[in-house]
Design a protein around this motif. Structure first.
Motif, short mmCIF file in Angstrom:
data_model
loop_
_atom_site.label_atom_id
_atom_site.label_comp_id
_atom_site.label_asym_id
_atom_site.label_seq_id
_atom_site.Cartn_x
_atom_site.Cartn_y
_atom_site.Cartn_z
N LYS A 31 -25.66 -45.79 7.98
CA LYS A 31 -25.53 -45.28 9.35
C LYS A 31 -25.31 -46.42 10.33
O LYS A 31 -24.48 -46.32 11.23
CB LYS A 31 -26.78 -44.49 9.72
N GLN A 34 -21.79 -47.73 9.95
CA GLN A 34 -20.85 -46.81 10.58
C GLN A 34 -20.88 -46.96 12.10
O GLN A 34 -19.84 -46.98 12.76
CB GLN A 34 -21.16 -45.36 10.19
N LYS A 35 -22.08 -47.08 12.66
CA LYS A 35 -22.21 -47.23 14.11
C LYS A 35 -21.57 -48.53 14.57
O LYS A 35 -20.90 -48.58 15.60
CB LYS A 35 -23.68 -47.18 14.52
N CYS A 38 -17.86 -48.04 14.61
CA CYS A 38 -17.46 -47.23 15.77
C CYS A 38 -17.48 -48.05 17.05
O CYS A 38 -16.57 -47.95 17.88
CB CYS A 38 -18.40 -46.02 15.91
N GLU A 66 -18.80 -42.63 24.85
CA GLU A 66 -18.33 -41.32 24.40
C GLU A 66 -17.58 -41.46 23.07
O GLU A 66 -17.74 -40.63 22.16
CB GLU A 66 -17.41 -40.71 25.46
N GLN A 69 -20.07 -41.92 20.26
CA GLN A 69 -20.75 -40.65 19.95
C GLN A 69 -19.85 -39.74 19.13
O GLN A 69 -20.29 -39.15 18.13
CB GLN A 69 -21.18 -39.95 21.24
N LYS A 70 -18.59 -39.62 19.53
CA LYS A 70 -17.64 -38.76 18.79
C LYS A 70 -17.42 -39.30 17.38
O LYS A 70 -17.36 -38.54 16.41
CB LYS A 70 -16.31 -38.68 19.52
N CYS A 71 -17.29 -40.61 17.28
CA CYS A 71 -17.07 -41.23 15.97
C CYS A 71 -18.25 -40.97 15.04
O CYS A 71 -18.07 -40.65 13.87
CB CYS A 71 -16.85 -42.74 16.18
N MET A 72 -19.47 -41.10 15.56
CA MET A 72 -20.66 -40.87 14.74
C MET A 72 -20.77 -39.40 14.34
O MET A 72 -21.20 -39.09 13.25
CB MET A 72 -21.91 -41.32 15.48
N MET A 73 -20.37 -38.51 15.24
CA MET A 73 -20.42 -37.06 14.93
C MET A 73 -19.42 -36.75 13.79
O MET A 73 -19.71 -35.97 12.90
CB MET A 73 -20.11 -36.23 16.15
N GLN A 74 -18.24 -37.36 13.86
CA GLN A 74 -17.23 -37.11 12.83
C GLN A 74 -17.66 -37.70 11.50
O GLN A 74 -17.32 -37.15 10.44
CB GLN A 74 -15.89 -37.72 13.26
N GLY A 76 -20.56 -37.74 10.41
CA GLY A 76 -21.53 -36.84 9.82
C GLY A 76 -22.91 -37.33 9.94
O GLY A 76 -23.84 -37.01 9.35
#
Length: 76
Positions: A31, A34-35, A38, A66, A69-74, A76
């Motif tokens: 995680k 990934q962050k 992003c 923003e 946040q969108k990247c982390m949501m995609q 998963g």
């Protein structure tokens, strides 16, 4: 027979928390990686310079947040 069963059960209990902790660390590391990816992408997309006006700089920083946040949501 009971001693063998008890020993196997005790061994299973000792190994289980270690395996669980390793899985949690693996998820946390993935995680965070990934962050970081992003954030790096957001910095590359929404660049600001030294002479960028403050109001535009704030908008760019908000866009970066923003994007992360969108990247982390995609992801998963």
């Amino acid at each position: 027979m009971r001693v063998l069963t008890l020993a196997a059960f005790a061994l299973a209990l000792m190994v289980s928390p270690e395996a669980s902790a390793q899985q949690q660390r693996g998820i946390s590391v993935d995680k965070e990686a990934q962050k970081a990816a992003c954030r790096r992408d957001a910095r590359l997309i929404y660049r600001t310079g030294n002479r960028t006006p403050d109001d535009l700089r704030k908008k760019m920083m908000d866009a970066r947040k923003e994007h992360v946040q969108k990247c982390m949501m995609q992801a998963g």
